[in-house]
Motif scaffolding. Structure first.
Motif, PDB file in Angstrom:
ATOM      1  N   ALA A  50       0.834  -1.212   0.000  1.00 52.62           N
ATOM      2  CA  ALA A  50       0.000   0.000   0.000  1.00 52.62           C
ATOM      3  C   ALA A  50       0.864   1.255   0.000  1.00 52.62           C
ATOM      4  CB  ALA A  50      -0.923  -0.011   1.213  1.00 52.62           C
ATOM      5  N   LEU A  51       1.963   1.249   0.759  1.00 48.04           N
ATOM      6  CA  LEU A  51       2.872   2.402   0.773  1.00 48.04           C
ATOM      7  C   LEU A  51       3.455   2.639  -0.619  1.00 48.04           C
ATOM      8  CD1 LEU A  51       5.560   3.261   3.409  1.00 48.04           C
ATOM      9  CD2 LEU A  51       6.226   3.087   1.013  1.00 48.04           C
ATOM     10  N   ALA A  52       3.888   1.568  -1.262  1.00 45.85           N
ATOM     11  CA  ALA A  52       4.478   1.710  -2.597  1.00 45.85           C
ATOM     12  C   ALA A  52       3.457   2.276  -3.586  1.00 45.85           C
ATOM     13  CB  ALA A  52       5.000   0.359  -3.077  1.00 45.85           C
ATOM     14  N   ARG A  53       2.225   1.813  -3.501  1.00 46.54           N
ATOM     15  CA  ARG A  53       1.191   2.317  -4.406  1.00 46.54           C
ATOM     16  C   ARG A  53       0.910   3.789  -4.156  1.00 46.54           C
ATOM     17  NH1 ARG A  53      -2.670  -2.992  -3.801  1.00 46.54           N
ATOM     18  NH2 ARG A  53      -1.681  -4.254  -5.449  1.00 46.54           N
ATOM     19  N   ALA A  54       0.904   4.185  -2.876  1.00 47.43           N
ATOM     20  CA  ALA A  54       0.664   5.592  -2.560  1.00 47.43           C
ATOM     21  C   ALA A  54       1.788   6.468  -3.100  1.00 47.43           C
ATOM     22  CB  ALA A  54       0.534   5.764  -1.045  1.00 47.43           C
ATOM     23  N   VAL A  55       3.024   6.011  -2.977  1.00 42.69           N
ATOM     24  CA  VAL A  55       4.165   6.777  -3.496  1.00 42.69           C
ATOM     25  C   VAL A  55       4.109   6.854  -5.011  1.00 42.69           C
ATOM     26  CG1 VAL A  55       6.675   6.757  -3.763  1.00 42.69           C
ATOM     27  CG2 VAL A  55       5.664   6.342  -1.512  1.00 42.69           C
ATOM     28  N   LYS A  56       3.865   5.724  -5.660  1.00 42.10           N
ATOM     29  CA  LYS A  56       3.809   5.719  -7.125  1.00 42.10           C
ATOM     30  C   LYS A  56       2.640   6.557  -7.618  1.00 42.10           C
ATOM     31  CE  LYS A  56       5.836   2.806  -9.581  1.00 42.10           C
ATOM     32  NZ  LYS A  56       6.415   1.651 -10.322  1.00 42.10           N
ATOM     33  N   GLY A  57       1.557   6.624  -6.826  1.00 38.96           N
ATOM     34  CA  GLY A  57       0.416   7.443  -7.204  1.00 38.96           C
ATOM     35  C   GLY A  57       0.724   8.922  -7.260  1.00 38.96           C
ATOM     36  N   THR A  58       1.772   9.345  -6.571  1.00 40.98           N
ATOM     37  CA  THR A  58       2.192  10.752  -6.617  1.00 40.98           C
ATOM     38  C   THR A  58       3.364  10.954  -7.579  1.00 40.98           C
ATOM     39  OG1 THR A  58       3.731  10.481  -4.755  1.00 40.98           O
ATOM     40  CG2 THR A  58       1.449  11.072  -4.226  1.00 40.98           C
ATOM     41  N   GLY A  59       3.636   9.948  -8.399  1.00 40.23           N
ATOM     42  CA  GLY A  59       4.734  10.061  -9.362  1.00 40.23           C
ATOM     43  C   GLY A  59       6.079   9.662  -8.825  1.00 40.23           C
ATOM     44  N   GLY A  60       6.122   9.003  -7.665  1.00 43.75           N
ATOM     45  CA  GLY A  60       7.392   8.630  -7.057  1.00 43.75           C
ATOM     46  C   GLY A  60       8.074   7.480  -7.774  1.00 43.75           C
ATOM     47  N   HIS A  61       9.388   7.394  -7.608  1.00 47.50           N
ATOM     48  CA  HIS A  61      10.218   6.369  -8.227  1.00 47.50           C
ATOM     49  C   HIS A  61      10.644   5.382  -7.149  1.00 47.50           C
ATOM     50  CE1 HIS A  61      13.856   5.400 -11.056  1.00 47.50           C
ATOM     51  NE2 HIS A  61      12.942   4.457 -11.065  1.00 47.50           N
ATOM     52  N   ILE A  62      10.372   4.097  -7.364  1.00 41.44           N
ATOM     53  CA  ILE A  62      10.566   3.068  -6.340  1.00 41.44           C
ATOM     54  C   ILE A  62      11.558   2.026  -6.820  1.00 41.44           C
ATOM     55  CG2 ILE A  62       9.405   1.209  -5.065  1.00 41.44           C
ATOM     56  CD1 ILE A  62       6.863   2.912  -5.230  1.00 41.44           C
ATOM     57  N   TRP A  63      12.390   1.561  -5.903  1.00 37.78           N
ATOM     58  CA  TRP A  63      13.278   0.440  -6.179  1.00 37.78           C
ATOM     59  C   TRP A  63      13.076  -0.610  -5.092  1.00 37.78           C
ATOM     60  CZ3 TRP A  63      16.875  -2.469  -3.710  1.00 37.78           C
ATOM     61  CH2 TRP A  63      17.652  -3.310  -4.508  1.00 37.78           C
ATOM     62  N   LEU A  64      12.981  -1.873  -5.512  1.00 33.27           N
ATOM     63  CA  LEU A  64      12.857  -2.997  -4.580  1.00 33.27           C
ATOM     64  C   LEU A  64      13.743  -4.132  -5.056  1.00 33.27           C
ATOM     65  CD1 LEU A  64      11.503  -4.634  -2.262  1.00 33.27           C
ATOM     66  CD2 LEU A  64       9.690  -5.223  -3.886  1.00 33.27           C
ATOM     67  N   GLY A  65      14.477  -4.726  -4.129  1.00 26.14           N
ATOM     68  CA  GLY A  65      15.317  -5.865  -4.485  1.00 26.14           C
ATOM     69  C   GLY A  65      15.627  -6.715  -3.271  1.00 26.14           C
ATOM     70  N   LEU A  66      16.404  -7.742  -3.488  1.00 28.64           N
ATOM     71  CA  LEU A  66      16.805  -8.647  -2.416  1.00 28.64           C
ATOM     72  C   LEU A  66      17.964  -8.055  -1.626  1.00 28.64           C
ATOM     73  CD1 LEU A  66      16.662 -12.027  -4.362  1.00 28.64           C
ATOM     74  CD2 LEU A  66      15.027 -11.216  -2.657  1.00 28.64           C
ATOM     75  N   ALA A  67      18.010  -8.404  -0.354  1.00 27.77           N
ATOM     76  CA  ALA A  67      19.027  -7.846   0.542  1.00 27.77           C
ATOM     77  C   ALA A  67      20.206  -8.795   0.686  1.00 27.77           C
ATOM     78  CB  ALA A  67      18.424  -7.553   1.906  1.00 27.77           C
ATOM     79  N   ASP A  68      21.377  -8.210   0.842  1.00 26.92           N
ATOM     80  CA  ASP A  68      22.577  -8.966   1.202  1.00 26.92           C
ATOM     81  C   ASP A  68      22.972  -8.719   2.650  1.00 26.92           C
ATOM     82  OD1 ASP A  68      23.247 -10.276  -1.267  1.00 26.92           O
ATOM     83  OD2 ASP A  68      23.840  -8.325  -2.060  1.00 26.92           O
ATOM     84  N   ARG A  69      22.574  -7.564   3.190  1.00 27.90           N
ATOM     85  CA  ARG A  69      23.082  -7.142   4.490  1.00 27.90           C
ATOM     86  C   ARG A  69      21.970  -6.732   5.445  1.00 27.90           C
ATOM     87  NH1 ARG A  69      28.250  -6.866   4.018  1.00 27.90           N
ATOM     88  NH2 ARG A  69      28.700  -5.382   5.670  1.00 27.90           N
ATOM     89  N   VAL A  70      20.761  -7.221   5.169  1.00 30.62           N
ATOM     90  CA  VAL A  70      19.596  -6.965   6.019  1.00 30.62           C
ATOM     91  C   VAL A  70      18.893  -8.303   6.236  1.00 30.62           C
ATOM     92  CG1 VAL A  70      17.420  -5.724   6.262  1.00 30.62           C
ATOM     93  CG2 VAL A  70      19.343  -4.646   5.056  1.00 30.62           C
ATOM     94  N   ASP A  71      18.733  -8.708   7.501  1.00 34.36           N
ATOM     95  CA  ASP A  71      18.216 -10.045   7.812  1.00 34.36           C
ATOM     96  C   ASP A  71      17.100  -9.971   8.853  1.00 34.36           C
ATOM     97  OD1 ASP A  71      20.334 -11.993   6.514  1.00 34.36           O
ATOM     98  OD2 ASP A  71      21.461 -10.374   7.472  1.00 34.36           O
ATOM     99  N   SER A  72      16.102 -10.838   8.672  1.00 30.00           N
ATOM    100  CA  SER A  72      15.086 -11.007   9.704  1.00 30.00           C
ATOM    101  C   SER A  72      15.576 -12.038  10.714  1.00 30.00           C
ATOM    102  CB  SER A  72      13.757 -11.480   9.101  1.00 30.00           C
ATOM    103  OG  SER A  72      12.842 -11.820  10.126  1.00 30.00           O
TER     104      SER A  72
END
Length: 397
Positions: free
Chosen positions: A244-266
């Motif tokens: 939902a956050l990504a859609r709200a940002v893209k709805g205002t013309g925002g540029h989004i990047w999403l990928g897999l992490a190497d240095r962030v772990d759950s």
């Protein structure tokens, strides 16, 4: 005659399944590749101020593994952490203060917003409170990260450099989930694989693409973009808040990047099937917008794409239909091959790849259970709270 017709129907159905796999292999944004990592970046001339917002509800078990990693960030600019205790009953807030006193590092503020009002999920109410406090510091970026996420020392530096270099409004990383128990090995890599199939990472980063998503465990967001998109107020009832956050940002013309992490772990463990079942089923029907037709379509799609190939191999062997057997084996082989990169990313044995139909069947059952729980009034339940379907919530303006 009747058996011939049945064999022919199996063969045709399997041919459709194979065609679907060939389309997924070549036309779905190469979702199966795992090389979408942080984009090229360079250090900015001036490191911008960053505030880290961590919503936390009953997280005392994982906080000692995650919070010190945030406090220890090696960030050249000004940064501080706001942990928002969302009505915890296990001493999360007090533990956070003790960890900060012991480990030092970035400044930490621990606060609590009280119970969320009607129309808000607890997490987004906590995020709202944290962002409001952070804005008083005038940061250029907000890092929204969950309480179970551990960051390497240079994580924040790399995120900010990537956002600054690429001009992204959101840089989000899919944290590497814990994979230790047998059930985690079977279910967790498939969870990320299915997510990437729904939201191919390559398409998300492409300007003008309609595909959009983020991974809620690690979202670096420009503060100005958050204001323009009215985050989190505009998505206050969202159970799947990252998409939902990504859609709200893209709805205002925002540029989004999403990928897999190497240095962030759950660091959150899901050792039993029950734990993983709850993780998936609590939001699966919300992902389908609580729509029975979408549920039926999803179940049919999972059966056709994931269950038909092994069933065809078995049916072909039993009936002697070489056509059904070969088509089923070909579809199963393509399926298995597309899953191998994700297993390698999670450093898991490759013999798990042919078991993907079994895991997909589990996800089918979890999705159906999510719908059943919704209609019983227990849908989207998490840590003692149950959230209503969005269109049943009164709009508070």
């Amino acid at each position: 005659m009747g058996q011939t017709a049945r064999v022919s129907a199996i063969a045709w159905t399997t041919a459709v399944s194979l065609a679907a796999w060939l389309w997924l292999l070549l036309c779905q944004g190469f979702f199966w590749r795992t090389d979408v990592r942080l984009p090229p970046r360079r250090d900015p001339a001036r490191w911008p101020d960053v505030c880290v917002v961590v919503p936390a509800r009953d997280e005392a078990a994982v906080l000692p593994l995650s919070l010190p990693s945030l406090l220890a960030q090696d960030y050249p600019g000004r940064a501080e952490v706001f942990l928002v205790d969302d009505g915890s009953t296990d001493g999360t807030g007090e533990l956070a203060r003790e960890l900060a006193a012991h480990h030092g590092g970035l400044p930490l503020t621990v606060t609590s917003p009280g119970e969320p009002p009607a129309g808000w999920t607890g997490k987004l109410w906590a995020v709202r409170h944290g962002i409001r406090l952070a804005r008083a510091r005038g940061p250029e970026y907000l890092l929204l990260t969950d309480a179970d996420i551990a960051h390497e020392r240079d994580s924040l530096r790399l995120l900010v450099a990537a956002a600054d270099t690429g001009g992204f409004d959101v840089v989000s990383q899919m944290a590497r989930l814990r994979v230790a128990s047998l059930w985690e090995r079977l279910v967790v890599p498939a969870f990320v694989y299915f997510f990437a199939q729904l939201y191919p990472f390559r398409r998300i980063g492409r300007k003008g693409s309609r595909t959009t998503a983020a991974a809620g465990g690690c979202v670096l967001l420009r503060a100005g973009t958050a204001e323009r998109a009215r985050i989190p107020d505009s998505i206050r009832h969202a159970v799947i808040d990252d998409v939902a956050l990504a859609r709200a940002v893209k709805g205002t013309g925002g540029h989004i990047w999403l990928g897999l992490a190497d240095r962030v772990d759950s660091v959150r463990p899901y050792p039993r099937l029950h734990d993983l079942w709850r993780m998936v089923s609590r939001s699966a029907y919300a992902q389908l917008r609580h729509n029975p037709l979408l549920l039926l379509g999803t179940v049919a799609g999972l059966v056709l794409v994931y269950l038909v190939p092994p069933a065809a191999v078995l049916a072909g062997a039993v009936t002697g239909s070489a056509t059904a057997l070969l088509l089923g084996a070909a579809a199963w082989l393509v399926m298995t091959a597309t899953y191998v990169p994700m297993l390698r990313y999670y450093r898991q044995p490759l013999w798990l790849a042919p078991l993907l139909p079994f895991t997909a069947f589990l996800y089918l059952l979890m999705t159906v259970d999510s719908a059943v729980q919704h209609y019983r009034g227990r849908g989207a339940a998490w840590k003692g709270r149950t959230y209503a379907r969005p269109d049943t919530v009164a709009d508070e303006g």
